[in-house]
Motif scaffolding. Structure first.
Motif, PDB file in Angstrom:
ATOM      1  N   TYR A  67      24.662  12.547  70.300  1.00 59.52           N
ATOM      2  CA  TYR A  67      25.964  12.750  70.913  1.00 59.52           C
ATOM      3  C   TYR A  67      27.072  12.839  69.870  1.00 59.52           C
ATOM      4  CZ  TYR A  67      23.144  11.121  74.753  1.00 59.52           C
ATOM      5  OH  TYR A  67      22.148  10.988  75.671  1.00 59.52           O
ATOM      6  N   VAL A  68      28.078  13.626  70.207  1.00 56.20           N
ATOM      7  CA  VAL A  68      29.312  13.702  69.431  1.00 56.20           C
ATOM      8  C   VAL A  68      30.357  12.983  70.267  1.00 56.20           C
ATOM      9  CG1 VAL A  68      31.024  15.230  68.408  1.00 56.20           C
ATOM     10  CG2 VAL A  68      28.630  15.930  68.478  1.00 56.20           C
ATOM     11  N   CYS A  69      30.884  11.888  69.736  1.00 60.89           N
ATOM     12  CA  CYS A  69      31.814  11.043  70.483  1.00 60.89           C
ATOM     13  C   CYS A  69      33.070  10.788  69.669  1.00 60.89           C
ATOM     14  CB  CYS A  69      31.170   9.693  70.796  1.00 60.89           C
ATOM     15  SG  CYS A  69      29.601   9.771  71.665  1.00 60.89           S
ATOM     16  N   GLY A  70      34.167  10.506  70.363  1.00 60.33           N
ATOM     17  CA  GLY A  70      35.391  10.097  69.680  1.00 60.33           C
ATOM     18  C   GLY A  70      35.131   8.818  68.898  1.00 60.33           C
ATOM     19  N   LYS A  71      35.772   8.705  67.730  1.00 60.50           N
ATOM     20  CA  LYS A  71      35.515   7.565  66.847  1.00 60.50           C
ATOM     21  C   LYS A  71      36.825   6.939  66.377  1.00 60.50           C
ATOM     22  CE  LYS A  71      32.954   6.282  62.690  1.00 60.50           C
ATOM     23  NZ  LYS A  71      31.992   6.734  61.688  1.00 60.50           N
ATOM     24  N   ALA A  72      36.823   5.622  66.227  1.00 68.79           N
ATOM     25  CA  ALA A  72      37.955   4.888  65.671  1.00 68.79           C
ATOM     26  C   ALA A  72      37.461   4.080  64.475  1.00 68.79           C
ATOM     27  CB  ALA A  72      38.565   3.963  66.716  1.00 68.79           C
ATOM     28  N   ASN A 137      29.338  10.042  65.940  1.00 68.37           N
ATOM     29  CA  ASN A 137      28.096  10.781  66.177  1.00 68.37           C
ATOM     30  C   ASN A 137      26.923   9.813  66.193  1.00 68.37           C
ATOM     31  OD1 ASN A 137      29.796  12.934  65.990  1.00 68.37           O
ATOM     32  ND2 ASN A 137      29.180  13.512  63.943  1.00 68.37           N
ATOM     33  N   THR A 138      26.206   9.784  67.305  1.00 65.77           N
ATOM     34  CA  THR A 138      25.081   8.864  67.447  1.00 65.77           C
ATOM     35  C   THR A 138      23.915   9.560  68.142  1.00 65.77           C
ATOM     36  OG1 THR A 138      25.852   8.072  69.593  1.00 65.77           O
ATOM     37  CG2 THR A 138      26.609   6.846  67.664  1.00 65.77           C
ATOM     38  N   CYS A 139      22.747   9.036  67.916  1.00 63.08           N
ATOM     39  CA  CYS A 139      21.561   9.486  68.649  1.00 63.08           C
ATOM     40  C   CYS A 139      21.061   8.302  69.470  1.00 63.08           C
ATOM     41  CB  CYS A 139      20.470   9.960  67.689  1.00 63.08           C
ATOM     42  SG  CYS A 139      20.896  11.490  66.848  1.00 63.08           S
ATOM     43  N   GLY A 140      21.012   8.481  70.774  1.00 62.62           N
ATOM     44  CA  GLY A 140      20.473   7.438  71.641  1.00 62.62           C
ATOM     45  C   GLY A 140      21.520   6.608  72.340  1.00 62.62           C
ATOM     46  N   THR A 141      22.589   6.188  71.647  1.00 61.23           N
ATOM     47  CA  THR A 141      23.588   5.318  72.238  1.00 61.23           C
ATOM     48  C   THR A 141      24.921   6.039  72.295  1.00 61.23           C
ATOM     49  OG1 THR A 141      22.494   3.410  71.270  1.00 61.23           O
ATOM     50  CG2 THR A 141      24.737   3.083  72.038  1.00 61.23           C
ATOM     51  N   ARG A 142      25.522   6.053  73.467  1.00 59.20           N
ATOM     52  CA  ARG A 142      26.836   6.669  73.612  1.00 59.20           C
ATOM     53  C   ARG A 142      27.907   5.592  73.531  1.00 59.20           C
ATOM     54  NH1 ARG A 142      26.826  11.179  78.382  1.00 59.20           N
ATOM     55  NH2 ARG A 142      24.890  12.185  77.829  1.00 59.20           N
ATOM     56  N   PHE A 143      28.869   5.782  72.656  1.00 60.01           N
ATOM     57  CA  PHE A 143      30.073   4.952  72.645  1.00 60.01           C
ATOM     58  C   PHE A 143      31.208   5.877  72.262  1.00 60.01           C
ATOM     59  CE2 PHE A 143      33.299   1.985  71.438  1.00 60.01           C
ATOM     60  CZ  PHE A 143      33.109   0.921  72.313  1.00 60.01           C
ATOM     61  N   ASP A 144      31.999   6.240  73.232  1.00 65.98           N
ATOM     62  CA  ASP A 144      33.037   7.254  73.062  1.00 65.98           C
ATOM     63  C   ASP A 144      34.408   6.614  73.122  1.00 65.98           C
ATOM     64  OD1 ASP A 144      34.315   9.709  72.904  1.00 65.98           O
ATOM     65  OD2 ASP A 144      34.094  10.130  75.039  1.00 65.98           O
ATOM     66  N   LYS A 173      45.441   9.656  72.435  1.00 60.45           N
ATOM     67  CA  LYS A 173      44.139  10.135  72.891  1.00 60.45           C
ATOM     68  C   LYS A 173      43.425  10.833  71.735  1.00 60.45           C
ATOM     69  CE  LYS A 173      44.039  14.114  75.055  1.00 60.45           C
ATOM     70  NZ  LYS A 173      44.142  15.186  76.053  1.00 60.45           N
ATOM     71  N   ILE A 174      42.092  10.684  71.697  1.00 56.89           N
ATOM     72  CA  ILE A 174      41.264  11.478  70.785  1.00 56.89           C
ATOM     73  C   ILE A 174      40.133  12.098  71.595  1.00 56.89           C
ATOM     74  CG2 ILE A 174      41.820  10.198  68.688  1.00 56.89           C
ATOM     75  CD1 ILE A 174      39.227   8.672  68.961  1.00 56.89           C
ATOM     76  N   ASN A 175      39.689  13.291  71.185  1.00 55.87           N
ATOM     77  CA  ASN A 175      38.583  13.921  71.901  1.00 55.87           C
ATOM     78  C   ASN A 175      37.271  13.660  71.155  1.00 55.87           C
ATOM     79  OD1 ASN A 175      38.080  16.019  69.955  1.00 55.87           O
ATOM     80  ND2 ASN A 175      39.741  17.219  70.821  1.00 55.87           N
ATOM     81  N   ASP A 176      36.190  14.220  71.642  1.00 55.51           N
ATOM     82  CA  ASP A 176      34.858  13.957  71.077  1.00 55.51           C
ATOM     83  C   ASP A 176      34.716  14.380  69.624  1.00 55.51           C
ATOM     84  OD1 ASP A 176      32.834  14.619  74.029  1.00 55.51           O
ATOM     85  OD2 ASP A 176      34.033  12.914  73.450  1.00 55.51           O
ATOM     86  N   LEU A 177      35.496  15.330  69.175  1.00 55.61           N
ATOM     87  CA  LEU A 177      35.373  15.820  67.804  1.00 55.61           C
ATOM     88  C   LEU A 177      36.316  15.119  66.850  1.00 55.61           C
ATOM     89  CD1 LEU A 177      35.168  19.632  68.573  1.00 55.61           C
ATOM     90  CD2 LEU A 177      33.297  18.078  68.064  1.00 55.61           C
ATOM     91  N   GLN A 178      37.096  14.166  67.343  1.00 52.77           N
ATOM     92  CA  GLN A 178      38.126  13.552  66.512  1.00 52.77           C
ATOM     93  C   GLN A 178      37.789  12.122  66.119  1.00 52.77           C
ATOM     94  OE1 GLN A 178      41.480  14.329  69.175  1.00 52.77           O
ATOM     95  NE2 GLN A 178      42.219  15.872  67.726  1.00 52.77           N
ATOM     96  N   THR A 179      38.378  11.734  64.984  1.00 55.37           N
ATOM     97  CA  THR A 179      38.276  10.368  64.482  1.00 55.37           C
ATOM     98  C   THR A 179      39.668   9.848  64.200  1.00 55.37           C
ATOM     99  OG1 THR A 179      36.116  10.775  63.478  1.00 55.37           O
ATOM    100  CG2 THR A 179      37.365   8.901  62.628  1.00 55.37           C
TER     101      THR A 179
END
Length: 194
Positions: A67-72, A137-144, A173-179
């Motif tokens: 998954y591609v998720c927003g990151k902080a 970006n994670t494989c298996g676990t979603r945390f957005d 706000k941040i989207n999935d492609l943003q950090t």
């Protein structure tokens, strides 16, 4: 034309030998397969481009399996506040956004700095300790991570070559492609979105 000449035309050898016909058939099949592969690749490319450039907000990450998720990223000495589930449909009754179930998101409906972009939404606050990160970006676990702030202090948002003073009730706000990356500057959290 006599019947003899018609018969002689029918009995003439084919224009192509069977080997030439076989080669022509192979070339036709090869071109068909190449065309189908190209069309498939093109279709998949359009799907991926749409997936990559679609901002997702509200606890969803883009992708299948990985998954591609927003990151902080919190490189400060203070606790950052994040949310993973703001509501696109429910407005918070508390208008200042300082309540733990409200996020006054300054860039909810458009670009930062536009007063029409602000939306005070229902959300759930989560703490992100100093020196920690969440989402990405994670494989298996979603945390957005969908939005962030520093709920107990003033902070700085740097964008477009300028610094903006933010307050605990101000969320971005941040989207999935943003950090969102926060460091320290002049004794305050100093944040950018990339």
């Amino acid at each position: 034309m006599s019947s003899l000449s018609l018969v002689s035309l029918i009995k003439q050898p084919p224009l192509f030998s069977s080997a030439a016909q076989s080669n022509t058939l192979e070339i036709s099949w090869t071109l068909l397969i190449i065309t189908m592969k190209f069309t498939s690749i093109l279709s998949i490319s359009f799907i991926l481009v749409g997936w990559l450039f679609t901002p997702v907000l509200g606890g969803n990450c883009s992708g299948i399996g990985c998954y591609v998720c927003g990151k902080a990223i919190n490189h400060t000495r203070w606790t950052m506040t994040i949310t993973t589930n703001p509501s696109d449909a429910k407005k918070c009754p508390n208008t200042d956004g300082s309540h733990p179930n409200c996020c006054n998101v300054l860039n909810w409906k458009g670009p930062f700095g536009n007063p029409n972009s602000v939306f005070n939404t229902i959300c759930k606050w989560q703490s992100l300790a100093a020196g920690k990160s969440a989402g990405g970006n994670t494989c298996g676990t979603r945390f957005d991570v969908d939005a962030f702030t520093f709920a107990d202090r003033a902070w700085i948002y740097h964008t477009g070559g300028r610094d903006y003073s933010m307050y605990g009730a101000d969320w971005l706000k941040i989207n999935d492609l943003q950090t969102a990356t926060c460091t320290e500057k002049n004794g305050k959290p100093y944040c950018t979105i990339s």
